[in-house]
Design a protein around this motif. Structure first.
Motif, PDB file in Angstrom:
ATOM      1  N   LYS A 108       0.840  -1.184   0.000  1.00 16.45           N
ATOM      2  CA  LYS A 108       0.000   0.000   0.000  1.00 16.45           C
ATOM      3  C   LYS A 108       0.882   1.244   0.000  1.00 16.45           C
ATOM      4  O   LYS A 108       1.984   1.230   0.541  1.00 16.45           O
ATOM      5  N   PRO A 109       0.371   2.359  -0.563  1.00 14.30           N
ATOM      6  CA  PRO A 109       1.115   3.610  -0.456  1.00 14.30           C
ATOM      7  C   PRO A 109       1.304   3.963   1.019  1.00 14.30           C
ATOM      8  O   PRO A 109       0.438   3.664   1.852  1.00 14.30           O
ATOM      9  N   LEU A 110       2.388   4.598   1.352  1.00 13.58           N
ATOM     10  CA  LEU A 110       2.685   4.916   2.741  1.00 13.58           C
ATOM     11  C   LEU A 110       1.636   5.848   3.352  1.00 13.58           C
ATOM     12  O   LEU A 110       1.293   5.723   4.521  1.00 13.58           O
ATOM     13  N   TRP A 111       1.114   6.783   2.536  1.00 17.43           N
ATOM     14  CA  TRP A 111       0.104   7.698   3.080  1.00 17.43           C
ATOM     15  C   TRP A 111      -1.145   6.924   3.492  1.00 17.43           C
ATOM     16  O   TRP A 111      -1.807   7.280   4.468  1.00 17.43           O
ATOM     17  N   LEU A 115      -2.968   6.748   7.060  1.00 17.86           N
ATOM     18  CA  LEU A 115      -4.391   7.063   7.169  1.00 17.86           C
ATOM     19  C   LEU A 115      -5.140   5.943   7.870  1.00 17.86           C
ATOM     20  O   LEU A 115      -5.976   6.198   8.752  1.00 17.86           O
ATOM     21  N   GLU A 116      -4.843   4.712   7.522  1.00 17.46           N
ATOM     22  CA  GLU A 116      -5.511   3.591   8.173  1.00 17.46           C
ATOM     23  C   GLU A 116      -5.161   3.516   9.649  1.00 17.46           C
ATOM     24  O   GLU A 116      -5.985   3.134  10.475  1.00 17.46           O
ATOM     25  N   SER A 118      -4.555   6.169  11.497  1.00 12.82           N
ATOM     26  CA  SER A 118      -5.346   7.238  12.117  1.00 12.82           C
ATOM     27  C   SER A 118      -6.784   6.789  12.322  1.00 12.82           C
ATOM     28  O   SER A 118      -7.390   7.050  13.359  1.00 12.82           O
ATOM     29  N   ILE A 119      -7.343   6.098  11.329  1.00 13.73           N
ATOM     30  CA  ILE A 119      -8.712   5.597  11.422  1.00 13.73           C
ATOM     31  C   ILE A 119      -8.826   4.596  12.563  1.00 13.73           C
ATOM     32  O   ILE A 119      -9.778   4.622  13.353  1.00 13.73           O
ATOM     33  N   GLU A 120      -7.833   3.721  12.678  1.00 14.34           N
ATOM     34  CA  GLU A 120      -7.849   2.700  13.720  1.00 14.34           C
ATOM     35  C   GLU A 120      -7.779   3.327  15.104  1.00 14.34           C
ATOM     36  O   GLU A 120      -8.444   2.862  16.042  1.00 14.34           O
ATOM     37  N   LYS A 121      -6.984   4.383  15.254  1.00 15.15           N
ATOM     38  CA  LYS A 121      -6.843   5.038  16.548  1.00 15.15           C
ATOM     39  C   LYS A 121      -8.153   5.651  17.021  1.00 15.15           C
ATOM     40  O   LYS A 121      -8.406   5.759  18.219  1.00 15.15           O
ATOM     41  N   ARG A 149     -16.480   5.434   2.838  1.00 15.74           N
ATOM     42  CA  ARG A 149     -17.086   4.106   2.710  1.00 15.74           C
ATOM     43  C   ARG A 149     -16.062   2.996   2.474  1.00 15.74           C
ATOM     44  O   ARG A 149     -16.440   1.874   2.149  1.00 15.74           O
ATOM     45  N   GLY A 150     -14.796   3.313   2.640  1.00 16.03           N
ATOM     46  CA  GLY A 150     -13.764   2.294   2.466  1.00 16.03           C
ATOM     47  C   GLY A 150     -12.928   2.543   1.229  1.00 16.03           C
ATOM     48  O   GLY A 150     -13.082   3.547   0.521  1.00 16.03           O
ATOM     49  N   PHE A 151     -12.003   1.609   0.974  1.00 19.98           N
ATOM     50  CA  PHE A 151     -11.143   1.673  -0.197  1.00 19.98           C
ATOM     51  C   PHE A 151     -11.625   0.668  -1.238  1.00 19.98           C
ATOM     52  O   PHE A 151     -12.049  -0.434  -0.898  1.00 19.98           O
TER      53      PHE A 151
END
Length: 308
Positions: A108-111, A115-116, A118-121, A149-151
């Motif tokens: 996956k791209p590092l960004w 982001l994932e 941050s979402i998890e936190k 709504r997701g990736f």
């Protein structure tokens, strides 16, 4: 002077040995990007630029980084990674590619990994999935809150062509549809309150409606319809959004408040795909604040640290 010379020679020998070892490890892991060196690293390493004692050499930096999944690429002017790699920039300087191959599979791209995280936190907090989508109408900005709504690749077997493509849904009768038709360029602003991280995702919007002739694209649209709640499905049977209210749309009428959702995908339902081209990540909690810009480059990404 003799002591200093000996120390320098020892440091050089240590760095050479570390580099050779890392090159062998990276090759074994399946990272092949010559002539740049690829080194194992963890994008979630505890080391960051906020450290008061940054490593003074590449060898010292790599010795502090656990050898977990991911790859770090650098040359004399280029560097790869998120904040972990940004720490190495203190020794090497510059930007780099924000994506690498490991074990023959594209990561996956590092960004997106950031982001994932941050979402998890902020998992469990509905507001963490709210984004601001900005479009343009006749040269003037238009912004509204939408729900993430997701990736796309999560639903399509990890297709690398869809990697990082975000999903949004909308009513085809909404004003944004014409705005996207006139100018598909848009930007998402996503802020996480607890972590104080901001993501500005710029790219192109691709809309899938019931008029789309692609069987695969209609499948994506149908899958998304199945994932939304009955209440959300009902909203696509409401009167056209943005239009003046009439007596027929009276709030007290049950047929308006509680319409029956379509058994099949509503013709008013559209899936919007945001295809990212540039992601600006700002971390306000860091001291000093850190900001990195990730830019799409062919099939991969480059990342550059800039002033916050």
């Amino acid at each position: 002077k003799a002591t200093a010379t000996a120390a320098k020679a020892t440091a050089t020998a240590t760095a050479t040995t570390t580099t050779a070892t890392a090159r062998a490890s990276a090759s074994a892991a399946g990272c092949h990007h010559p002539p740049q060196l690829r080194l194992p690293f963890s994008p979630y390493s505890p080391y960051s630029l906020s450290s008061t004692s940054p490593p003074r050499s590449r060898a010292a930096l790599f010795s502090q980084r656990p050898a977990t999944r991911g790859c770090l690429a650098y040359s004399s002017t280029r560097l790869v990674g998120t904040e972990t790699a940004a720490a190495a920039a203190m020794a090497t300087g510059g930007g780099g590619t924000g994506m690498c191959s490991s074990g023959g599979q594209k990561q996956k791209p590092l960004w997106r990994e950031e982001l994932e995280r941050s979402i998890e936190k902020e998992k469990g907090k509905p507001a963490s999935r709210f984004m601001t989508l900005a479009t343009v109408k006749a040269g003037e900005p238009r912004a509204r809150t939408v729900v993430f709504r997701g990736f796309m690749d999560d639903d399509d077997g990890g297709d690398v062509k869809l990697d990082g493509v975000l999903k949004i849904i909308t009513d085809v009768r909404s004003e944004k549809m014409q705005e996207i038709k006139d100018n598909p360029k848009a930007e998402i602003m996503w802020y996480f309150l607890d972590t104080r991280e901001q993501y500005r995702i710029r790219g192109t919007l691709d809309v899938i409606t019931d008029k789309d002739s692609s069987e695969a694209r209609q499948k994506w649209r149908s899958q998304q319809w199945e994932e939304i709640s009955p209440g959300m499905k009902q909203s696509y049977e409401w009167p056209s959004p943005g239009q003046a209210r009439t007596e027929e749309n009276d709030d007290d009428k049950k047929d308006y408040l509680d319409p029956k959702p379509s058994v099949d995908v509503s013709p008013n339902f559209a899936l919007i795909m945001m295809v990212p081209e540039r992601v600006d990540v700002l971390k306000l909690r860091e001291s000093p604040q850190k900001r990195h810009v990730h830019s799409k480059n062919g099939d991969g990404w480059t990342v550059q640290r800039i002033n916050a």
